[in-house]
Design a protein around this motif. Structure first.
Motif, short mmCIF file in Angstrom:
data_model
loop_
_atom_site.label_atom_id
_atom_site.label_comp_id
_atom_site.label_asym_id
_atom_site.label_seq_id
_atom_site.Cartn_x
_atom_site.Cartn_y
_atom_site.Cartn_z
N GLU B 294 0.86 -1.18 0.00
CA GLU B 294 0.00 0.00 0.00
C GLU B 294 0.90 1.23 0.00
O GLU B 294 1.88 1.28 0.73
N VAL B 295 0.56 2.19 -0.82
CA VAL B 295 1.28 3.45 -0.79
C VAL B 295 0.33 4.48 -0.18
O VAL B 295 -0.78 4.67 -0.66
N GLY B 302 10.37 4.99 -0.42
CA GLY B 302 11.57 4.59 -1.12
C GLY B 302 11.47 3.13 -1.52
O GLY B 302 10.98 2.31 -0.75
N LEU B 303 11.90 2.80 -2.73
CA LEU B 303 12.00 1.40 -3.14
C LEU B 303 13.47 1.14 -3.41
O LEU B 303 14.10 1.89 -4.14
N THR B 304 14.00 0.09 -2.83
CA THR B 304 15.41 -0.18 -3.12
C THR B 304 15.68 -1.68 -3.17
O THR B 304 14.89 -2.48 -2.65
N SER B 305 16.75 -2.03 -3.82
CA SER B 305 17.20 -3.42 -3.92
C SER B 305 18.55 -3.37 -4.58
O SER B 305 18.96 -2.34 -5.09
N LEU B 306 19.24 -4.49 -4.58
CA LEU B 306 20.45 -4.57 -5.39
C LEU B 306 20.00 -4.51 -6.84
O LEU B 306 18.86 -4.77 -7.15
N SER B 307 20.93 -4.17 -7.72
CA SER B 307 20.52 -4.00 -9.09
C SER B 307 19.99 -5.31 -9.65
O SER B 307 20.56 -6.37 -9.42
N GLY B 308 18.85 -5.22 -10.34
CA GLY B 308 18.27 -6.42 -10.93
C GLY B 308 17.33 -7.19 -10.02
O GLY B 308 16.82 -8.22 -10.39
N HIS B 309 17.10 -6.65 -8.82
CA HIS B 309 16.24 -7.39 -7.89
C HIS B 309 14.82 -6.85 -7.78
O HIS B 309 14.08 -7.23 -6.91
N ASP B 490 9.80 8.38 3.93
CA ASP B 490 9.09 8.09 5.16
C ASP B 490 9.16 6.60 5.48
O ASP B 490 9.20 6.19 6.62
N ARG B 491 9.13 5.80 4.40
CA ARG B 491 9.30 4.36 4.58
C ARG B 491 10.17 3.86 3.43
O ARG B 491 10.17 4.46 2.35
N ILE B 492 10.89 2.78 3.65
CA ILE B 492 11.70 2.23 2.57
C ILE B 492 11.37 0.76 2.38
O ILE B 492 11.47 -0.04 3.31
N ALA B 493 10.92 0.42 1.18
CA ALA B 493 10.61 -0.98 0.87
C ALA B 493 11.83 -1.58 0.19
O ALA B 493 12.35 -1.04 -0.77
N VAL B 494 12.30 -2.70 0.73
CA VAL B 494 13.50 -3.34 0.19
C VAL B 494 13.09 -4.61 -0.55
O VAL B 494 12.32 -5.41 -0.02
N PHE B 495 13.60 -4.78 -1.77
CA PHE B 495 13.28 -5.95 -2.57
C PHE B 495 14.48 -6.88 -2.66
O PHE B 495 15.61 -6.43 -2.64
N CYS B 496 14.19 -8.15 -2.77
CA CYS B 496 15.25 -9.12 -3.01
C CYS B 496 14.72 -10.19 -3.94
O CYS B 496 13.66 -10.77 -3.67
N GLU B 497 15.40 -10.43 -5.03
CA GLU B 497 14.99 -11.41 -6.02
C GLU B 497 13.54 -11.25 -6.43
O GLU B 497 12.81 -12.21 -6.59
N GLY B 498 13.13 -10.00 -6.59
CA GLY B 498 11.80 -9.74 -7.10
C GLY B 498 10.70 -9.75 -6.06
O GLY B 498 9.56 -9.39 -6.34
N ARG B 499 11.02 -10.19 -4.83
CA ARG B 499 10.01 -10.20 -3.78
C ARG B 499 10.25 -9.03 -2.85
O ARG B 499 11.39 -8.65 -2.58
N ILE B 503 9.69 -3.80 4.73
CA ILE B 503 9.50 -2.36 4.71
C ILE B 503 10.10 -1.82 6.00
O ILE B 503 9.71 -2.22 7.09
N LEU B 504 11.09 -0.95 5.86
CA LEU B 504 11.82 -0.48 7.03
C LEU B 504 11.65 1.03 7.18
O LEU B 504 11.50 1.74 6.19
N PRO B 505 11.70 1.52 8.39
CA PRO B 505 11.74 2.97 8.59
C PRO B 505 13.12 3.48 8.20
O PRO B 505 14.08 2.71 8.25
N PRO B 506 13.24 4.74 7.81
CA PRO B 506 14.54 5.24 7.34
C PRO B 506 15.63 5.21 8.40
O PRO B 506 16.80 5.24 8.07
N ASP B 507 15.27 5.14 9.66
CA ASP B 507 16.32 5.12 10.67
C ASP B 507 16.69 3.71 11.12
O ASP B 507 17.36 3.54 12.13
#
Lengths: 348, 526
Positions: B294-295, B302-309, B490-499, B503-507
């Motif tokens: 949900e956004v 923020g959406l982040t992952s290693l490249s290609g994930h 405000d929030r950072i969603a981390v992806f790994c291998e497409g999943r 979701i982590l707080p920035p701190d």
């Protein structure tokens, strides 16, 4: 995934086999005659096809510039004949001159292709065209004007320009005298056969040496290879040199076997048919092996021998088969290119 | 300690107008592990590339300053030369040939050979001894403490294993004098990272010097004999083994106290504006697998992952660029992502990461680029000429464009300048100005600071925050620059291998992010 790729590799060869069987029954010729014809064409063509393997493995696609290697051999024959050198000495000289010249020219083409990374195939086609016209210019206008004629039998009655047809029997006899191998009516020189076997083994062996490993690495990923410490420019030049030299050798075997030279037309389209043969054997423009070359030459020429006869019997029109040949050759090149793009996209 | 293996003096390097290395000096003794830390864009990779003779350096005008290797002043211009001198490098993105086996990759360029034809052909043309190669490869993997069947093709093995294969390749070199490592532990879990640390220490003991780049400060503190901190292309400090202190390193790296980054938390109403339900995107190289997310309205996510994930896939999926499965809801109503025009009309807008190909009309002027979307998409700046035709309101456009150029500090000669002539950072600013004009409800931004210099970076981040605060735009930023996301999100969603892995707080701590990146959470051990 693996299974899919294998299926794609098999589509072309299987189509060829099906068509060949169909044509064989339509043509109504004996199996012996077919074997004889195919064997002859196999001998004449196989090395040229082998010449295409290295550039494919190095990721440079189909090297249409092999046609330049064939022209170099033809030029060597004419030049050696012009000095009235015949027999074994002449043949050896032709071979030496053509191989050395091919290596030099291959080096130039290789450097050129390094400058047009990613567009090697188109460039090699255009370079081939250019070389063709330079070749024609030399032998139509250069002989008897700039180049002194020592052998009057070579040139037209006006004294300028080489004749359409040049007789190479003097060389052919040398090879035939060293022992022949017969399939039906066809005579195949043992020495030529040995050369073919050596070439096939050479390509097979080279791909399994450290140099071969580097060629494969460059073909699979040039950027990464460079970062591992492989000099990619050098490898690509080596590959084109080898390819051009093999092509020159291939044309030597071809002309030795035929015994005459059609100065202005012998080399035309040879590169396209060679490419078609390799692709018919199940190669793609990314992956090819000695196996593909051997299977492909047999399949393509079986169809080429049968299709005019089948056309005459089925439609009472022999010329239909001629068109069919060209259609098949260009058709499979186009098909292979499309299949290849699709595979590449899937691989991403 | 022995003599210096490598001395770097006053190294300077420009990319175009952009100074990426500024009088950097560095020296490494024999058998020493030298840490090199710095934020993204601080010049670490450029320094490595210079030392390893990467062609990108010569291709962008070379460098100035001295590199002294084993007491000899050198100018290494190709990687082949670097390797010949005994320098090895382990890259962050693997330099492995995917279609070759593990053993082939490890032994590539250093194959064992059988001399079938005696010495006549030399080692280049001798038959490769596959069995010996395989044994060698197994031995070196064993030495690293990592087990894998070395007949597997590299494309089929895990990221973790690839990293070890890459390390094995370098360790297997007999005459390795200097090993460069660029973020080797970024993709490893703690256990494997520990193994690597052990290997590095052993290598150093045998006399190989090592330059080790990492974000993970505790690893740096654990293995390094001394540490150099790079910031904005300058070597700002150098610590010996005894003086190492994580807090000091972090402060030098970022340039201000870490605590200052924390921005005040906002109490927001958690009203979903976008919802993803089992949303999969078949983007080549960035597959997104059944995303449920949900956004919230008015947030910066923020959406982040290693490249290609998978961090980029959600945005492109919403904009209909790739085939999707599952459902995408906007304000509670299901949307058809294929109808891109409709999506834009609803106020969802995307700034792509591939600015040059997808985000800009390169041959057009700065002015055209800024007003393009507003003019055609939103019918802004139009007036009726003779009551029939809509024409451009040139005066209004001129005023607006001038204002934006000033506000965003876009460095261009005039609004007539072609966009392709601008630097990356300024091109990105043009993109943002364009997005501001259409005043979207939801803005997807892909890699906003990739290839952008440090000054422009701040401006762009500022601008994103400003759009969010002033226009109330919900912003979804996909970026690989975690530090930047931490500052604005405000929030950072981390992806790994497409999943979606967490979701982590920035701190949240670096460890938590590291776990999320590698997908450790929720998977047992492996």
């Amino acid at each position: 995934m693996m299974k899919k790729v294998r299926k794609d590799e098999l589509i072309v060869p299987v189509t060829f086999i099906v068509f060949s069987i169909l044509c064989f029954f339509l043509s109504g010729i004996s199996f012996m005659f077919l074997a004889e014809q195919v064997a002859l064409r196999f001998i004449r063509n196989i090395i040229l096809v082998l010449a295409l393997i290295f550039p494919i493995m190095a990721g440079m696609g189909l090297n249409f510039a092999v046609v330049i290697g064939t022209m170099i051999t033809q030029a060597s024959f004419i030049i050696v004949l012009n000095f009235n050198l015949t027999g074994g000495r002449g043949a050896a000289l032709v071979l030496a001159v053509s191989l050395v010249a091919a290596a030099g020219v291959g080096c130039v083409i290789g450097r050129l292709l390094n400058k047009v990374r990613g567009r090697e195939m188109v460039t090699s086609i255009v370079v081939g065209f250019l070389a063709n016209y330079i070749y024609q210019l030399i032998f139509v206008a250069g002989f008897g004007t700039v180049i002194h004629v020592f052998n009057k039998k070579l040139v037209l009655s006006t004294g300028i320009g080489v004749k359409n047809m040049v007789d190479l029997k003097t060389f052919k006899e040398v090879f035939d005298n060293l022992g022949v191998f017969r399939i039906g009516e066809a005579k195949i020189s043992m020495l030529l056969l040995a050369m073919i076997i050596v070439c096939g083994f050479f390509v097979f062996y080279l791909m399994r040496t450290p140099l071969g490993q580097k060629i494969r690495a460059v073909g699979m990923s040039e950027g990464k290879s460079a970062n591992i410490g492989i000099d990619t420019d050098r490898i690509r030049v080596i590959v084109i040199v080898l390819s051009t030299v093999l092509a020159a050798l291939g044309q030597f075997v071809y002309l030795q076997n035929i015994g005459s030279l059609n100065v202005y037309t012998e080399h035309l389209d040879t590169e396209k048919f060679a490419c078609a043969a390799l692709l018919a054997g199940g190669a793609s423009i990314r992956k090819a092996g000695v196996k593909n070359a051997f299977i492909g030459v047999v399949l393509l020429h079986t169809l080429f021998v049968l299709s005019p006869l089948a056309g005459r019997n089925a439609f009472a029109n022999a010329s239909l088969g001629e068109y069919f040949r060209s259609f098949v050759a260009y058709g499979i090149i186009a098909f292979a290119l499309v299949v290849n793009l699709r595979l590449e996209r899937k691989g991403e | 300690m022995g003599e210096y293996v490598l001395e770097v003096r006053n190294l300077e390097k420009y990319y175009g107008q952009n100074k990426v290395l500024d009088k950097v000096s560095l020296s490494v003794r024999k058998g020493e592990i030298c840490g090199l830390i710095g934020a993204n864009g601080s010049g670490k990779s450029t320094l490595m590339n210079i030392l390893f003779g990467n062609s990108i350096i010569a291709g962008t005008g070379g460098y100035s300053g001295d590199v002294v290797f084993e007491g000899e002043k050198v100018q290494i211009s190709t990687t082949t030369e670097a390797i010949g001198r005994g320098i090895g490098m382990i890259y962050q993105e693997f330099m492995l040939i995917p279609e070759m086996t593990v053993a082939e990759n490890i032994k590539l360029t250093r194959e064992n050979t059988k001399r079938i034809f005696g010495r006549a052909l030399g080692s280049e043309l001798s038959y490769v001894d596959w069995k010996k190669d395989s044994e060698d490869a197994a031995a070196v993997l064993e030495q690293l403490g990592f087990q894998i069947d070395n007949s597997y093709l590299v494309k089929n093995i895990s990221v973790n294993a690839k990293q070890f294969v890459e390390i094995a390749r370098e360790v297997n070199k007999q005459d390795l004098k200097l090993l460069l490592l660029d973020e080797p532990t970024a993709v490893l879990n703690d256990e494997d990272a520990g193994k690597l640390m052990k290997v590095l220490k052993e290598l150093a003991k045998k006399g190989t010097s090592i330059i080790f780049c990492s974000h993970r400060l505790h690893e740096i503190c654990e293995v390094c004999d001394h540490v150099t901190v790079l910031r904005d292309g300058k070597a700002v400090s150098d610590y010996g083994r005894e003086e190492l202190d994580m807090r000091a390193l972090a402060r030098d790296m970022i340039g201000y106290d870490v605590t200052a980054v924390k921005k005040e938390r906002r109490n927001q109403e958690k009203k979903a504006v976008l919802s993803f339900r089992d949303f999969s995107v078949y983007m080549p190289g960035e597959f997104l697998d059944r995303l449920n997310l949900e956004v919230y309205e008015g947030e910066i996510l923020g959406l982040t992952s290693l490249s290609g994930h998978g961090k980029l896939a959600a945005g492109y999926g919403v904009m209909g660029q790739f085939p999707v499965m599952g459902e995408f809801l906007y304000g509670g109503a299901s949307m058809d992502v294929k109808n891109v025009r409709k999506t834009i009309e609803h106020g969802i807008f995307l700034l792509p990461d591939d600015r040059k190909n997808m985000g800009l009309l390169l041959e057009h002027s700065v002015r055209d680029n800024i007003v393009f979307s507003g003019f055609y998409g939103r019918n802004l700046f139009q007036k009726k000429a003779g009551y029939i035709f809509s024409v451009k309101d040139k005066k209004e456009i001129e005023r607006y464009v001038k204002e934006q150029i000033e506000k965003l500090d876009i460095k261009c000669g005039s609004p007539d300048q072609k966009v392709k002539e601008l630097s990356g950072g300024n091109q990105q600013k043009v993109c943002i100005a364009r997005a501001v004009l259409v005043a979207p409800k939801v803005l997807f931004v892909m890699e906003p600071t990739r290839g952008v210099d440090i000054g422009a970076k701040e401006k762009i981040l500022d601008m994103l925050v400003q759009i969010n605060r002033e226009q109330g735009t919900t912003i979804v930023v996909a970026s690989s620059e975690l530090e930047e996301l931490k500052r604005i999100s405000d929030r950072i969603a981390v992806f790994c291998e497409g999943r979606l892995s967490q979701i982590l707080p920035p701190d949240a701590s670096d460890e938590e992010f590291a776990f999320a990146f590698t997908g450790e959470e929720g998977e047992d051990g492996q």
